[in-house]
Scaffold this motif. Sequence first.
Motif, short mmCIF file in Angstrom:
data_model
loop_
_atom_site.label_atom_id
_atom_site.label_comp_id
_atom_site.label_asym_id
_atom_site.label_seq_id
_atom_site.Cartn_x
_atom_site.Cartn_y
_atom_site.Cartn_z
N SER A 138 -21.31 -9.59 -30.80
CA SER A 138 -20.28 -10.53 -30.34
C SER A 138 -20.36 -10.71 -28.83
O SER A 138 -20.25 -11.82 -28.32
CB SER A 138 -18.91 -10.02 -30.76
OG SER A 138 -17.91 -10.87 -30.25
N PHE A 156 -23.07 -10.35 -26.95
CA PHE A 156 -24.26 -11.14 -26.65
C PHE A 156 -24.05 -12.61 -27.04
O PHE A 156 -24.47 -13.51 -26.31
CB PHE A 156 -25.50 -10.59 -27.36
CG PHE A 156 -26.11 -9.43 -26.64
CD1 PHE A 156 -26.84 -9.63 -25.47
CD2 PHE A 156 -25.98 -8.14 -27.11
CE1 PHE A 156 -27.41 -8.57 -24.80
CE2 PHE A 156 -26.55 -7.08 -26.44
CZ PHE A 156 -27.27 -7.28 -25.29
N ASP A 157 -23.39 -12.87 -28.17
CA ASP A 157 -23.17 -14.26 -28.59
C ASP A 157 -22.17 -14.98 -27.69
O ASP A 157 -22.31 -16.18 -27.45
CB ASP A 157 -22.67 -14.31 -30.04
CG ASP A 157 -23.78 -14.08 -31.05
OD1 ASP A 157 -24.96 -14.15 -30.67
OD2 ASP A 157 -23.46 -13.83 -32.24
N ASN A 158 -21.17 -14.27 -27.18
CA ASN A 158 -20.09 -14.93 -26.43
C ASN A 158 -20.21 -14.78 -24.91
O ASN A 158 -19.58 -15.55 -24.18
CB ASN A 158 -18.74 -14.37 -26.89
CG ASN A 158 -18.48 -14.68 -28.34
OD1 ASN A 158 -18.76 -15.77 -28.80
ND2 ASN A 158 -17.96 -13.70 -29.07
N GLY A 211 -26.09 -15.74 -21.97
CA GLY A 211 -26.84 -16.97 -22.17
C GLY A 211 -28.31 -16.70 -21.91
O GLY A 211 -28.66 -15.98 -20.98
N HIS A 269 -28.92 -20.56 -24.47
CA HIS A 269 -28.99 -20.28 -25.91
C HIS A 269 -28.41 -18.89 -26.22
O HIS A 269 -28.26 -18.06 -25.33
CB HIS A 269 -30.44 -20.35 -26.38
CG HIS A 269 -31.13 -21.60 -26.00
ND1 HIS A 269 -31.05 -22.74 -26.74
CD2 HIS A 269 -31.91 -21.91 -24.91
CE1 HIS A 269 -31.74 -23.70 -26.16
NE2 HIS A 269 -32.27 -23.21 -25.03
N THR A 270 -28.14 -18.68 -27.52
CA THR A 270 -27.74 -17.34 -27.98
C THR A 270 -28.97 -16.63 -28.54
O THR A 270 -30.03 -17.25 -28.73
CB THR A 270 -26.67 -17.42 -29.10
OG1 THR A 270 -27.22 -18.11 -30.21
CG2 THR A 270 -25.42 -18.11 -28.61
N CYS A 299 -30.90 -18.19 -31.64
CA CYS A 299 -31.38 -19.58 -31.61
C CYS A 299 -32.88 -19.64 -31.89
O CYS A 299 -33.67 -18.90 -31.28
CB CYS A 299 -31.07 -20.20 -30.26
SG CYS A 299 -31.48 -21.96 -30.18
N ILE A 359 -22.98 -16.01 -19.31
CA ILE A 359 -22.75 -17.44 -19.58
C ILE A 359 -22.09 -18.14 -18.38
O ILE A 359 -22.46 -19.27 -18.02
CB ILE A 359 -21.94 -17.64 -20.88
CG1 ILE A 359 -22.81 -17.31 -22.08
CG2 ILE A 359 -21.41 -19.07 -20.99
CD1 ILE A 359 -22.14 -17.42 -23.42
N PRO A 391 -24.39 -25.51 -22.98
CA PRO A 391 -24.66 -24.75 -24.20
C PRO A 391 -25.57 -25.55 -25.16
O PRO A 391 -25.45 -26.77 -25.25
CB PRO A 391 -23.31 -24.53 -24.82
CG PRO A 391 -22.35 -25.43 -24.13
CD PRO A 391 -22.99 -25.89 -22.84
N CYS A 406 -27.15 -23.72 -31.36
CA CYS A 406 -26.68 -22.32 -31.52
C CYS A 406 -25.27 -22.09 -31.04
O CYS A 406 -24.75 -20.99 -31.17
CB CYS A 406 -27.67 -21.37 -30.84
SG CYS A 406 -27.87 -21.61 -29.08
N HIS A 407 -24.62 -23.08 -30.46
CA HIS A 407 -23.24 -22.90 -30.00
C HIS A 407 -22.31 -23.73 -30.81
O HIS A 407 -22.44 -24.77 -31.24
CB HIS A 407 -23.11 -23.25 -28.51
CG HIS A 407 -23.61 -22.13 -27.63
ND1 HIS A 407 -22.88 -21.04 -27.30
CD2 HIS A 407 -24.81 -21.96 -27.01
CE1 HIS A 407 -23.57 -20.26 -26.52
NE2 HIS A 407 -24.77 -20.80 -26.32
#
Length: 161
Positions: free
Chosen positions: A111, A113-115, A118, A128-129, A132, A146, A156, A160-161
């Motif tokens: 979470s 890394f995803d939020n 970047g 990107h996440t 991607c 990010i 973004p 992937c977002h």
Amino acid sequence: MTCPKCGNRLPSGSKFCQYCGSKIHRHSFALYNVLVAALLTVFVFSTAILGYLYTQAAIELQKAELEADNLKAKLQSSEDTNRALINQKGKLDQKLRDTESRLSEYQRKVSFFDNEVGILINTSDEYHTAGCPQILLADEFMVFVISECEKYGFAPCPKCH
């Protein structure tokens, strides 16, 4: 030998009573002997039948006791298996709790890394996440927070977002 009529004692083999003159019937003793022999025969056969029935009952009792012992052994084996399975379940439950704890930690990291992270690739002006597919095609990439990606003008990725 006695006279059946007057009851006096007579010499053996007498045909008539010397006291009352009654005829002595020898067949009465023969009938008595036959009756005794018949009763003895019934007694012997009854004893043999009872002995046979007792033996059969004893054999059935031994079989029942053996079956009871076998069932007790199976029950003990089942109880031992049950205890082992309960013990194994306890260990597996602990492993599951440990795995769930690690999974929760991994989910928290993913979470993050995803939020919060970047990924920039040199052929794009988007960030990107980690999941991607465009990252897999890149030769090089850079990782930033990010907010820093947006600060430098990166948008973004719509995939992937």
